[in-house]
Write a protein that holds these residues in place. Structure first.
Motif, PDB file in Angstrom:
ATOM      1  N   GLN A 180    -159.239 -45.068  32.546  1.00  0.00           N
ATOM      2  CA  GLN A 180    -158.758 -46.441  32.678  1.00  0.00           C
ATOM      3  C   GLN A 180    -157.783 -46.775  31.556  1.00  0.00           C
ATOM      4  O   GLN A 180    -157.835 -46.180  30.482  1.00  0.00           O
ATOM      5  N   GLU A 199    -164.432 -42.600  35.358  1.00  0.00           N
ATOM      6  CA  GLU A 199    -163.125 -43.206  35.596  1.00  0.00           C
ATOM      7  C   GLU A 199    -162.294 -43.199  34.328  1.00  0.00           C
ATOM      8  O   GLU A 199    -162.803 -43.496  33.232  1.00  0.00           O
ATOM      9  N   ARG A 256    -157.640 -51.163  33.931  1.00  0.00           N
ATOM     10  CA  ARG A 256    -157.110 -50.784  35.234  1.00  0.00           C
ATOM     11  C   ARG A 256    -157.350 -49.294  35.479  1.00  0.00           C
ATOM     12  O   ARG A 256    -157.086 -48.469  34.614  1.00  0.00           O
ATOM     13  N   PRO A 257    -157.850 -48.906  36.656  1.00  0.00           N
ATOM     14  CA  PRO A 257    -158.152 -47.496  36.911  1.00  0.00           C
ATOM     15  C   PRO A 257    -156.914 -46.641  37.093  1.00  0.00           C
ATOM     16  O   PRO A 257    -155.907 -47.089  37.685  1.00  0.00           O
TER      17      PRO A 257
END
Length: 475
Positions: free
Chosen positions: A208, A206, A468-469
């Motif tokens: 982020q 991910e 936050r992605p």
């Protein structure tokens, strides 16, 4: 969860007193709301764990706890080998040394937004993901043995990353005591083509952005500022770890009666730490830890190559790498006395507090980075280890924790609708399996913000940063 079986020891700490075959109490760290929402099986499993031979102090469950195999996921228990303690394959789990690794990128969100679609595609092309995924490496028998002994150190020696990475990995990137000979031929065969792969389920890579800081001192030590872009990997030991779990659980079930161990639950199959079987499992399990560390190291190299396609010359130093399915021999204070214990953490993260000698010097004053994965559409978190090394044997939560089964998630959501909804929120998903995306729908998990707040209030760890992605490559 039936709260009648617990007494409240603090606002975020609940004790199940000893009863029946329990040798120690059970303790759950959670808010009242999280505890209310937990499946009753968590309490049942915690009581069963508390009845294992040689268990010390208490059987613990983290705020993200949910029903698992034998141990609850989010379970922590420590055993003393000199007092008849055991090692349980179910207390480690099948995905041995599944863990989280976070990298700095030196980029800001604006840098990513300009190329986000391209970056998502490049990462998806370069990072093998999904059920049965295979990598470019194919290990010979000799190479397999070297990898299982050397872990991330072996991977760095093969050209995957830098020696500087090793200082920010648990155990310096290589778990001592690994015995590749204790790993079955079937486990090695399953791993032969799987190095440098994410796998399936809740594993991911991910991208982020840091969107809020909570502990500025720790954030500074970790090199974090609002707007910074990070890359996080979540994966483990793939087929090798699963096969080791399968092999030894079978042996432990058969051997338990001969060792005088009456199993309340076959899934809690275990062996005395000082037995030949217990030592064999520890040797194989440590080899699987090295497999996971090497796997994440190779994936780190692949992620750096992917970013370099769009950002030539980029440096992506490691923030930290920590596992959450292990059994490790550690020193802890119990009733004022220091003891060597074998600490099982299943879906729980080691969280050494400030001053611990095993931490990198630059982190020692603030405590260990504790990396908490979100649920694809929700925030992830960086925490810092709590001030007390004795609190649940210096352990914390590892993620949001499932709120429902994968079967139930499939009944409620379709993968395409999840992908489209997240895209509308600016989160790009790349996955080989829409079914897998549906199983991992964000609402299939607990509120990760509530989980980390409970961990902080219970004194397990402190909130440092919320992430936050932006892009998620899902297994």
């Amino acid at each position: 969860m039936n709260l009648d079986q617990f007494r409240q020891r603090g606002p975020f700490e609940w004790e199940m007193p000893q009863h029946g075959a329990m040798r120690v109490p059970g303790v759950i760290f959670a808010s009242r709301e999280l505890l209310d929402a937990m499946d009753a099986k968590v309490g049942e499993q915690l009581a069963n764990v508390a009845g294992l031979p040689g268990i010390v102090d208490a059987a613990y469950a983290m705020p993200d706890a949910h029903w698992g195999y034998g141990f609850p996921i989010g379970g922590v228990a420590a055993f003393d080998a000199d007092e008849g303690g055991v090692v349980s394959a179910g207390g480690v789990g099948f995905d041995i040394s599944c863990g989280v690794r976070t990298l700095h990128t030196g980029l800001k969100q604006a840098d990513i937004e300009a190329v986000k679609e391209r970056l998502a595609d490049v990462l998806f092309r370069r990072i093998p993901a999904g059920l049965g995924s295979t990598g470019a490496l194919r290990l010979s028998g000799k190479e397999m043995g070297a990898m299982l002994r050397g872990g991330a150190k072996w991977a760095v020696e093969q050209g995957f990353g830098s020696p500087a990475d090793l200082a920010r990995i648990e155990e310096g990137g290589s778990m001592a005591g690994a015995v590749p000979a204790e790993v079955s031929a079937e486990a090695k065969h399953r791993q032969r083509d799987e190095m440098g792969t994410l796998g399936s389920g809740n594993h991911y890579l991910e991208v982020q952005v840091v969107d809020e800081l909570f502990d500025l001192t720790a954030a500074h030590a970790y090199g974090l500022a609002v707007g910074d872009v990070l890359a996080t990997l979540h994966c483990g030991s793939r087929g090798l770890g699963h096969q080791i779990g399968t092999d030894f659980l079978r042996e432990m079930v058969i051997a338990a009666p001969r060792a005088g161990i009456a199993l309340v639950d076959r899934e809690l199959a275990c062996a005395p730490l000082k037995s030949e079987l217990g030592q064999s499992y520890l040797g194989a399990m440590r080899a699987a830890i090295n497999c996971a560390l090497a796997n994440r190291q190779i994936l780190t190299h692949l992620a750096r190559e992917a970013f370099a396609e769009l950002f030539p010359g980029i440096a992506m130093p490691l923030l930290y790498d920590v596992s959450h399915n292990t059994c490790k021999e550690e020193s802890h204070l119990v009733d004022g006395q220091r003891r060597r214990l074998f600490v099982h953490r299943k879906g729980a993260t080691r969280a050494f507090g400030p001053g611990h000698h095993e931490l990198p010097p630059e982190y020692r004053a603030v405590g260990q980075p504790v990396l908490i994965g979100g649920s694809m559409g929700t925030a992830s978190w960086v925490l810092a280890g709590g001030g007390s090394q004795s609190q649940a044997f210096a352990s914390a939560c590892h993620g949001a924790g499932r709120a429902m089964s994968r079967h139930e998630a499939l009944r409620r959501w379709q993968g395409r609708s999840v992908v489209d909804e997240l895209a509308r929120r600016g989160i790009l998903i790349r996955s080989p399996s829409l079914r897998g995306v549906a199983e991992e729908a964000p609402l299939a998990y607990k509120d990760v913000a509530a989980v980390v707040e409970a961990a902080e209030q219970a004194g397990l760890a402190r909130r440092v940063a919320r992430l936050r992605p932006l892009v998620c490559v899902k297994g």
